[in-house]
Motif scaffolding. Sequence first.
Motif, short mmCIF file in Angstrom:
data_model
loop_
_atom_site.label_atom_id
_atom_site.label_comp_id
_atom_site.label_asym_id
_atom_site.label_seq_id
_atom_site.Cartn_x
_atom_site.Cartn_y
_atom_site.Cartn_z
N LEU A 9 0.67 -1.19 -0.01
CA LEU A 9 -0.03 -0.06 0.02
C LEU A 9 0.67 1.04 0.09
O LEU A 9 1.81 1.50 0.63
N GLN A 10 0.57 2.22 -0.89
CA GLN A 10 1.34 3.51 -0.91
C GLN A 10 0.94 4.37 0.41
O GLN A 10 1.81 5.09 1.17
N ASN A 11 -0.14 4.29 0.76
CA ASN A 11 -0.87 5.04 1.92
C ASN A 11 -1.60 4.56 2.90
O ASN A 11 -2.58 3.66 2.23
N ARG A 12 -1.52 4.76 4.18
CA ARG A 12 -2.47 3.87 5.04
C ARG A 12 -3.21 4.96 6.00
O ARG A 12 -2.60 5.70 6.55
N ASP A 13 -4.44 4.74 5.99
CA ASP A 13 -5.28 5.81 6.72
C ASP A 13 -6.16 5.08 7.63
O ASP A 13 -6.53 3.82 7.49
N PRO A 14 -6.45 5.40 8.75
CA PRO A 14 -7.34 4.85 9.74
C PRO A 14 -8.67 4.60 9.13
O PRO A 14 -9.37 5.29 8.31
N VAL A 15 -9.18 3.31 9.48
CA VAL A 15 -10.51 3.01 8.69
C VAL A 15 -11.21 2.25 9.69
O VAL A 15 -11.00 1.30 10.35
N ALA A 16 -12.50 2.99 9.98
CA ALA A 16 -13.51 2.57 11.27
C ALA A 16 -14.23 1.42 10.37
O ALA A 16 -14.71 1.43 9.64
N LEU A 17 -14.19 0.46 11.03
CA LEU A 17 -15.03 -0.74 10.37
C LEU A 17 -16.48 -0.80 10.49
O LEU A 17 -17.16 -1.17 9.78
N ALA A 18 -17.00 -0.16 11.77
CA ALA A 18 -18.30 -0.01 11.61
C ALA A 18 -18.95 0.89 10.58
O ALA A 18 -19.95 0.76 10.08
N ALA A 19 -18.31 2.12 10.33
CA ALA A 19 -18.54 2.97 9.25
C ALA A 19 -18.58 2.12 7.95
O ALA A 19 -19.34 2.52 6.90
#
Length: 479
Positions: A324-334
């Motif tokens: 992955l070039q970029n990793r962002d926080p990902v909320a699994l509920a959303a």
Amino acid sequence: MSRRSRIFLGVVAVYIAAVVFLLYRVSLDLDPRYRESAEDALVDTANLLATLLERQTYSGVIQTEELERTLQQLGTRPLHARIFNVDKTRVDLHVYVTDANGIVLFDSAGRDVGSDYRQWRDVSRTLAGQYGARTTLADPADPASAVMYVGAAIRERVTVDAPEQIVGMIGIGKPIAAFSPFIANAREKLVFVGVTAVVAFAVLLLMVTVWLVRPFGLVTDLWRALRARPGEGRSFSQSLRAAFLDMRDALAGKSYVDEYVAALTHEIKSPLAAIRGAAELLREPLPEDARLRFAGNVEEQVRRAQDLVDRMLELSGLERRRALQNRDPVALAALADAVREEMAPLATQRDVELFIDVDPQFTVSGDRFLLQRALANFVLNAIEFSPREATVTVDAHDVGGRIELTVRDHGPGLPAFAEDRIFEKFFSLPRPDTGRRGTGLGLAFVREVATLHGGGARLANHADGGAIATLTLPRRVVR
């Protein structure tokens, strides 16, 4: 001649021998494959004409006058179709109709009316209620005069409560020689591809040889690859591995083109055969309902082929990313809520209810778009394999610092033979309600997304019935 040159020529010779052997084997397989496709189209044609004759059958008597007039008109109909590089100018079909005793009532060639055809395999088996087909030489002295025949039963129901009875059959024949131009054209293309592959391999091998004798050039390539992939949040070992894989692929010419072309060619053969068969029938006089059905079949097969190509490109692009070039926080509920909204129309259409039970605190680090596509694939499969008025549940659990995002359905589950193959490219199971199969690329895409995020994917039967799909991802640690 130097040792290096001998090694170079030896590798090229081995490659040429392998290509020649492969093309030879493929060339031998062309003829039976074309025959299989033609037999499929003949079966459709025979059953279509049998259905039309059934409408003109009364008290066991088959009326063939309308069929005779139609075929006579078909013989005089102007036809000029260019199929790939082959010109088709006439309809190559031999049609005959027999009664329940195998006596010929109608023969489009006008030679065997009144003859007993029960000795022919297609006639005897069809009249016995089985599938009948044969290949027979029109001229015993000419091996190239073989004609392929298939039969279809003509049935009649005497009374409303009585079962249908076979009152005759119709046989459709097509000369094998009609396929010869297509086979010859395919073999010419095989030779061209083989020569091109040999030349390309020789050039590539020469380039690799040049690169291998300059080790400092390889170090420079590695350094450039590292600088071109800064990758936020990645360790040096991950960057080094990704750069090395890119450089290795560049040196080896490994872009998986051969694998994808072979797989795509195999999978796209079925829709193309269906389109060709429907197109041949649409050129003939047909009732309006039959014409609309065959036109719809062409449209459906074109959509299937387009979907297959699109999913193939999507998957191949994902496999080449390496990291992955970029990793962002990902909320699994959303994320799960977004997938529910996306799948709501399909779930409503199939009377399936979606339940989401994901802790809002569960967060992972990665590409939100790819993760949503992966979860959507799992949910789509669950909906398609669920019975009506069933439920599909999306849940999540923290297991040892890793989030297990699960999708549970109440469908038929996985058969034993599919458990080890379910994530293979192009492997797909028929949907319970329609019997249709998907592209077989959705779960392969999910597995690639999971691997790209340092996780995994699995699909298994649930102890209480149905199946449960699991997407495992490392949990994001907030500092």
